[in-house]
Write an enzyme that holds these catalytic residues in place. Structure first.
Site, mmCIF file in Angstrom:
data_model
loop_
_atom_site.group_PDB
_atom_site.id
_atom_site.type_symbol
_atom_site.label_atom_id
_atom_site.label_comp_id
_atom_site.label_asym_id
_atom_site.label_seq_id
_atom_site.Cartn_x
_atom_site.Cartn_y
_atom_site.Cartn_z
ATOM 1 N N CYS A 126 57.612 49.066 25.191
ATOM 2 C CA CYS A 126 59.008 49.393 25.538
ATOM 3 C C CYS A 126 59.429 48.690 26.821
ATOM 4 O O CYS A 126 60.574 48.239 26.945
ATOM 5 C CB CYS A 126 59.183 50.902 25.696
ATOM 6 S SG CYS A 126 58.771 51.820 24.219
ATOM 7 N N ARG A 175 61.663 52.045 16.818
ATOM 8 C CA ARG A 175 62.434 50.962 17.472
ATOM 9 C C ARG A 175 63.552 50.535 16.530
ATOM 10 O O ARG A 175 63.360 49.696 15.652
ATOM 11 C CB ARG A 175 61.512 49.777 17.779
ATOM 12 C CG ARG A 175 60.350 50.143 18.667
ATOM 13 C CD ARG A 175 59.444 48.965 18.989
ATOM 14 N NE ARG A 175 58.208 49.467 19.576
ATOM 15 C CZ ARG A 175 58.073 49.844 20.841
ATOM 16 N NH1 ARG A 175 59.100 49.737 21.659
ATOM 17 N NH2 ARG A 175 56.930 50.321 21.307
HETATM 18 C C1 BEZ Z 1 54.674 51.207 23.770
HETATM 19 O O1 BEZ Z 1 53.732 50.514 24.169
HETATM 20 O O2 BEZ Z 1 55.828 50.995 24.127
HETATM 21 C C2 BEZ Z 1 54.391 52.308 22.807
HETATM 22 C C3 BEZ Z 1 53.382 52.145 21.895
HETATM 23 C C4 BEZ Z 1 53.119 53.172 20.995
HETATM 24 C C5 BEZ Z 1 53.862 54.340 21.026
HETATM 25 C C6 BEZ Z 1 54.915 54.467 21.923
HETATM 26 C C7 BEZ Z 1 55.176 53.451 22.812
#
Ligand code: BEZ
Length: 220
Positions: free
Chosen positions: A56, A133
């Site tokens: 993110c 996402r």
């Molecule tokens: C992330 O790295 O942004 C992420 C990965 C898995 C679940 C939620 C966020």
């Protein structure tokens, strides 16, 4: 056709061509009512699973560093995650301190999941607590024109987000379609002829790149 109740419960999802559901929300830039947000502009509304997470952070940094390209396309960015406003503010500050990148666009604090459910961003077989996402491309009449969904572990592609936004706008302006892998400057597809006169004109038009009468391209 889904009812408002289905939309609010998250049991249905907005689709391409639907009017973007209205909502009020708290964001890092203050309260917004979506129907009053970004009047006469396009909106790219996107969700991320959680603040202070690595993928993110790369994605929102991508939106932030390329914001001027969205500005040039008359487009406002609007982020969302199922986090509090305090979490958002802490994360924005943390990223700015660590990298110098500032998330200078509103991020919705959707702690009660209201907006995430309304937009089908909460997909329980992927996660019951974090938004996937999603990216919604919403035109100035507030119609949803394109939707992307990515899972939690795969980051999106900013070139593709900007490519389809520009493709939608140029397609609207010139009433043309975009072929595979189209990018700005490439030839576009002209609509098929609808009458025999149009068909004959099409066949006689040497300025077009023609595979046949139904597949013809031109430079804008
Ligand atoms: C992330 O790295 O942004 C992420 C990965 C898995 C679940 C939620 C966020």
């Amino acid at each position: 056709m889904e009812t408002n109740l289905e939309l609010q419960q998250g049991t249905s999802m907005p689709r391409i061509g639907d009017t973007a559901p209205d909502f009020e929300a708290l964001t890092t830039k203050g309260k917004i009512k979506f129907s009053d947000f970004a009047k006469d502009k396009w909106v790219v509304m996107f969700s991320h699973p959680a603040d202070f997470t690595p993928v993110c952070t790369t994605e929102l940094s991508g939106f932030a560093t390329r914001k001027s390209e969205f500005d040039a396309l008359n487009t406002e960015l609007l982020g969302l995650s199922i986090d509090s406003i305090h979490s958002h503010m802490g994360w924005v500050q943390n990223v700015r301190e660590n990298t110098g990148v500032y998330f200078d666009f509103p991020i919705i604090a959707d702690i009660d999941m209201k907006v995430a459910k309304l937009y089908g961003m909460l997909q329980p077989n992927e996660s019951e607590t974090a938004a996937v996402r999603a990216v919604f491309f919403i035109d100035p009449s507030k119609k949803i024109r394109l939707i992307m969904y990515y899972p939690l572990n795969i980051g999106r592609n900013m070139d593709e987000i900007l490519r389809v936004l520009e493709a939608l706008q140029i397609s609207d302006e010139h009433k043309v379609s975009m072929p595979l892998d189209w990018k700005k400057g490439d030839k576009v597809i002209v609509g098929p002829p609808k009458t025999l006169d149009e068909l004959n004109a099409r066949l006689a038009d040497d300025s077009l790149e023609k595979v046949d009468f139904y597949l013809a391209k031109k430079h804008l």
